[in-house]
Design an enzyme around this catalytic site. Structure first.
Site, PDB file in Angstrom:
ATOM      1  CB  ALA A  14      -0.766   0.024   1.170  1.00 28.91           C
ATOM      2  CB  CYS A 129       0.841   7.209   9.627  1.00 26.52           C
ATOM      3  SG  CYS A 129       0.298   5.535  10.519  1.00 26.52           S
ATOM      4  CG  HIS A 249      -4.411   7.296  10.469  1.00 24.21           C
ATOM      5  ND1 HIS A 249      -4.957   6.239   9.981  1.00 24.21           N
ATOM      6  CD2 HIS A 249      -2.911   6.932  10.828  1.00 24.21           C
ATOM      7  CE1 HIS A 249      -4.382   5.188   9.832  1.00 24.21           C
ATOM      8  NE2 HIS A 249      -3.044   5.629  10.429  1.00 24.21           N
TER       9      HIS A 249
END
Ligand code: A2P
Length: 345
Positions: A14, A129, A249
């Protein structure tokens, strides 16, 4: 290094595929791009923007003549191959947690601490992240008003757990809607003993638990934030939750500034012109960031800015970004761009 030979390890994953897309989209000055993955994918062809790339198996010799190697195939693969790449003259930009807390390895978000790139020994770590988007949004505030404390709760997308987790969400959603039994095989963590459905659910566990009661994801946010800001005494706490969103997110961030009498308008002004940030904060128009609308975008979106009702230096904000882009691939490519700029000086 004016034009460079590049390798992407984990190129079929990904994040790896997004790194390739961002390098091409941003016209990164590359002379060659080599896609590396496991033996399973060797010979597969990936096409981006009409350009075809054949995937090769990752072996130590893959890094001969490579100048910059992006790693995004999990910590074990980074530990196995990063030194091999450095030995052959490459600079490694590592998107796993393998080296993030190693003292001699810079952990970089270019909007915050590009200076840390001046001293590296061949490996540069890309933060987690959820840490990247939080520190990007907090940096202009820290720069103007200082920071004393951060308490964050995250609402994290499944793509952060890899391509297989996206498949699992889709399969489970179909099973739920068709009233079939839901099969949970992957989340909260592949290494765990129990699996829970992520479709129509919220799982308050990302990665394994440590003896403190925090998960490793939460500890990453705590420790990486202190390292990137170079503030060992900063008070940071985190609760990380997986939700059934594909990409993007979201974070509810409570922070305390160091200065007396700061207003919400002053906080907002510090964010408006900051690099990489888009303020979406008009409650009269129901304007605020949402993960669905951050998908595919480069920016970190900030909204729901408000003062804490009780703490004189406390504020709340809502921070959203595409975790595969600024949360991973884009930040890695920006590190490479900053590295080239540093070397030109
Ligand atoms: P492969 O597709 O050949 O398994 P994600 O995080 O999206 O699940 O992606 C993981 C990435 O890591 C994939 O590109 C995967 O390649 C790669 N990978 C897994 N095992 C290895 C390995 N032994 N050597 C190199 N790359 C690997």
């Amino acid at each position: 290094m004016s034009t460079v030979n590049i390798a992407i390890v984990g190129a079929t994953g990904a994040v790896g595929t997004t790194i390739l897309e961002k390098l091409l989209e941003r016209d990164f000055p590359s002379s060659s791009i080599k896609l590396l993955a496991s033996a399973r994918s060797a010979g597969n062809v990936i096409e981006v923007d009409g350009k075809q790339f054949t995937v090769e198996e990752t072996v130590p010799e893959s890094f001969e003549d490579v100048d910059i190697a992006f790693f995004s195939a999990g910590g074990a693969i980074s530990k196995m191959f990063a030194e091999e790449a450095v030995k052959r003259g490459a600079v490694v930009i590592d998107n796993t947690s393998a080296f993030r807390m190693t003292e001699t390895i810079p952990l970089v978000v270019p909007e915050v601490n590009a200076d840390a790139l001046n001293e590296h020994n061949g490996i540069i770590a890309n933060p987690n992240c959820s840490t990247i988007q939080m520190v990007t949004a907090l940096e202009p505030i820290r720069d103007s008003f200082g920071l004393g404390r951060i308490i964050v709760s995250t609402y994290q997308a499944v793509s952060g757990a890899g391509a297989e987790a996206i498949d699992e969400l889709e399969t489970q959603s179909n099973q739920f809607l068709n009233r079939h039994e839901i099969e949970a095989k992957l989340l909260p963590t592949g290494a765990g003993e129990k699996f829970y459905p992520i479709s129509f659910n919220a799982i308050p566990q990302i990665d394994a638990f440590d003896s403190s009661g925090y998960t490793l994801e939460e500890l990453k946010m705590i420790n990486e934030t202190k390292k990137i800001f170079n503030m060992n005494d900063l008070h940071v706490s985190a609760t990380c939750v997986r939700i059934p969103v594909v990409s993007g997110h979201s974070e509810s961030v409570y922070f305390e500034v160091d200065k007396e009498g700061v207003t919400v308008d002053e906080i907002r002004s510090s964010l408006v012109n900051a690099p990489g940030i888009v303020v979406q904060d008009d409650t009269n128009k129901q304007e605020y960031p949402m993960p669905l609308f951050s998908e595919g975008k480069d920016d970190v979106f900030v909204g729901r800015l408000r003062k804490d009702p009780d703490h004189p230096k406390g504020f709340h904000m809502w921070v959203v970004t595409d975790n595969l882009i600024k949360g991973a691939a884009l930040n890695s490519v920006q590190i490479a761009e900053a590295l080239l700029a540093t070397e030109k000086k």
